[in-house]
Design a protein around this motif. Sequence first.
Motif, mmCIF file in Angstrom:
data_model
loop_
_atom_site.group_PDB
_atom_site.id
_atom_site.type_symbol
_atom_site.label_atom_id
_atom_site.label_comp_id
_atom_site.label_asym_id
_atom_site.label_seq_id
_atom_site.Cartn_x
_atom_site.Cartn_y
_atom_site.Cartn_z
ATOM 1 N N HIS A 79 -6.348 -31.822 25.916
ATOM 2 C CA HIS A 79 -5.298 -32.841 25.840
ATOM 3 C C HIS A 79 -5.948 -34.224 25.762
ATOM 4 O O HIS A 79 -6.803 -34.547 26.567
ATOM 5 N N VAL A 80 -5.542 -34.997 24.766
ATOM 6 C CA VAL A 80 -6.069 -36.354 24.619
ATOM 7 C C VAL A 80 -4.910 -37.343 24.761
ATOM 8 O O VAL A 80 -3.918 -37.241 24.023
ATOM 9 N N HIS A 81 -5.002 -38.286 25.679
ATOM 10 C CA HIS A 81 -3.997 -39.345 25.814
ATOM 11 C C HIS A 81 -4.402 -40.436 24.836
ATOM 12 O O HIS A 81 -5.256 -41.267 25.148
ATOM 13 N N CYS A 87 0.300 -38.324 22.760
ATOM 14 C CA CYS A 87 -0.682 -37.339 23.187
ATOM 15 C C CYS A 87 -1.059 -36.473 21.990
ATOM 16 O O CYS A 87 -0.236 -36.217 21.114
#
Length: 128
Positions: A79-81, A87
């Motif tokens: 998961h990349v913010h 996201c």
Amino acid sequence: MEEDLLDDFDSFTRERHYQNRSEALRDLIRSRIIEKEWKADKNVMGVISLVYDHHHRGLQEKVTELQHHFHHQIVSTTHVHMDHDNCLEVIIVHGKAGEVRRLADSLIALRGVRNGNLAMSSTGKDLH
Ligand code: NI
């Protein structure tokens, strides 16, 4: 092969930075074999990517719930913010093609998912 078709193929080979026609042709054949594996519901590998706004009501929960439901098909999730709202989730999947596709379709169809993609790949076992 017709000259026009060969010209097209040579442009394709150049644009994709293949060393030569043989390499380009091998990859084209392999991608058809992968298509066949997916159609025949063989064991496959794939990558699902999702872009969504985590503020969208209930979406984060649904994304998590679906992944728990299909936990046998999931190898790993990153998961990349990306910014305050957006996201990116990248999910590496494996298993029977039909199940993997069902997971991908269910995630991509969720309301609030702005972009979703399933990259269909292979276990490599039947690729030469
Ligand atoms: Ni996030």
